[in-house]
Design a protein around this motif. Sequence first.
Motif, PDB file in Angstrom:
ATOM      1  N   TYR A 116       0.846  -1.207   0.000  1.00 45.37           N
ATOM      2  CA  TYR A 116       0.000   0.000   0.000  1.00 45.37           C
ATOM      3  C   TYR A 116       0.877   1.251   0.000  1.00 45.37           C
ATOM      4  O   TYR A 116       2.046   1.202   0.373  1.00 45.37           O
ATOM      5  N   TYR A 125      -0.896  -3.027   7.050  1.00 41.10           N
ATOM      6  CA  TYR A 125      -0.935  -4.227   6.195  1.00 41.10           C
ATOM      7  C   TYR A 125       0.346  -5.061   6.354  1.00 41.10           C
ATOM      8  O   TYR A 125       0.321  -6.277   6.234  1.00 41.10           O
ATOM      9  N   THR A 398     -13.033  -4.185  -0.625  1.00 41.00           N
ATOM     10  CA  THR A 398     -12.639  -5.324  -1.444  1.00 41.00           C
ATOM     11  C   THR A 398     -11.304  -5.907  -1.006  1.00 41.00           C
ATOM     12  O   THR A 398     -10.799  -6.816  -1.649  1.00 41.00           O
ATOM     13  N   GLY A 399     -10.722  -5.378   0.091  1.00 38.85           N
ATOM     14  CA  GLY A 399      -9.329  -5.759   0.366  1.00 38.85           C
ATOM     15  C   GLY A 399      -9.006  -6.174   1.781  1.00 38.85           C
ATOM     16  O   GLY A 399      -7.852  -6.103   2.194  1.00 38.85           O
ATOM     17  N   LYS A 402      -6.570  -9.902   3.321  1.00 40.45           N
ATOM     18  CA  LYS A 402      -5.132  -9.831   3.618  1.00 40.45           C
ATOM     19  C   LYS A 402      -4.866  -9.266   5.005  1.00 40.45           C
ATOM     20  O   LYS A 402      -3.828  -9.509   5.598  1.00 40.45           O
ATOM     21  N   ALA A 444      -5.709  -0.184  -3.535  1.00 39.54           N
ATOM     22  CA  ALA A 444      -6.878  -1.054  -3.356  1.00 39.54           C
ATOM     23  C   ALA A 444      -7.113  -1.838  -4.636  1.00 39.54           C
ATOM     24  O   ALA A 444      -7.746  -2.888  -4.631  1.00 39.54           O
TER      25      ALA A 444
END
Length: 448
Positions: A116, A125, A398-399, A402, A444
């Motif tokens: 990201y 993340y 949508t992410g 992870k 994203a």
Amino acid sequence: MRVALVVFLAIHFNFPCERGDDITLYRRSESALQKYSIFSLARNALSRHENWREAWRSPEPKPAYDVVIVGGGGHGLATAYYLAKEHKITNVAVVEKGWLGGGNTGRNTTIVRSNYLWDESAGLYEHSLKLWEGLSQKLNFNVMFSQRGVLNLAHNLHDLRELSRRVNANRLNGIDSEILDTEGVKEFCPLIDTSETLRYPVLGASLQRRGGVARHDAVAWGYARAADALGVDIIQNCEVTGILRDGDVVQGLETSRGTIKTNKVGVVVAGHCSVLANMAGFRLPIESHPLQALVSEPVKPVLHCVVMSNAVHAYISQSDKGELVIGAGIDSYVSYSQSGGFDVVEDTLRAVVELFPMFSRMRMLRQWGGIVDICPDASPIIGKTPVQGLYFNCGWGTGGFKATPGSGNVFAHTIAHDEPHPLNAPFALDRFTTGALVDEHGAAAVAH
Ligand code: FAD
Ligand code: PYC
């Protein structure tokens, strides 16, 4: 005689590997574990599925808990696990209206990466990716995390510049990330069509080698089993229908299985977060959209990495079962239906065939949708709300697959301390009034 001996050992060999135990305690040797799997397989095959040990209990809800987590997806279950494991808060319930992992956790395309752009997101993340790297051992449950590398393709100069900027930002944050040219892409993923005559030629890509995929259901099951072993009550078929408050202080929940009292509620319901916020009397800057995915018939291993393309508009990997796992963007309308329009499937497959002409003869096996919760800056909301004792974790859109381990980890900290963990402090709800947005539309990727 040999068969009889195997059956006897299978039924009576009492290998002491208990629910939730740390695997290192029992890792006597690889071959002992292999024997255990063979014996337990044989034993279970012969027992006609009777007397199987449950992976987690299914208790009746107690009248009160110290903390109740709403939502039995990966994020909710991970939160409960870290509350018990790291903060020693074990009088916890997870209430789930359907079955564990029946929401987006069991519907996603399983891509894991941490590339990201902004420091805030990179921190969160990457924290998650590091937890992924030891997760199977920690949970004593194989989540099949496979670091096979994630390619984000560039098809024009602008793509290349955007990806280079992101790769540079990633590296400044200590995240592995590199730029490949066209030959490098072909070498890493020989199946991609890199001919110059393509409508959108492949000019290069970013590559995160530590990125990859994991088995999504196993993540829910692994966290559920480990949380249960620490004393967490996991209650399925229990829908939250109301949030009880005394003024601005949370008092408990109305559920389809009765009232549950508690002073701390963590809401982790993805596409339904606006519904729960409405119950608590405030609004979220969230839109809920369908996001679809589909899989092909299974074939021998041909695609050894994950490929994503924002411009051609598709992402694809191959599961260990052999199916091609494919997705693209959200359906543009808001909806709570877990399906989606056929036009999106058509466009997605057109994009896949453009990148991988040899897949044009593959047959598609099944398609489904999930409801994703999208924030205006494509970043999540994790933290306190206007109601004291009520915490929300949503907007992963949508992410969020992870982010499952990292999100659960920092959310548990937030609930335990009534203060955000430093990694989720930038993702507070009030950023939509202060203007301190974390715009991750580029990272994203295709789906947003
Ligand atoms: P969920 O798994 O949806 O869990 C929420 C749970 O809350 C559900 O089980 C639901 O039943 C329950 N619930 C709702 N209302 C109530 C209520 N009133 N009472 C009790 N329970 C309730 N992310 C990635 O990182 N990589 C990907 O490749 C990727 N691909 C995706 C592909 C698709 C098709 C979809 C739909 C999503 C994808 N995502 C991906 C996003 C990712 O799946 C989600 O962000 C993540 O799984 C969210 O996890 P969760 O635990 O918050 O939500
Ligand atoms: O966030 O990597 C991602 C992703 C892939 C597919 C859907 N989301």
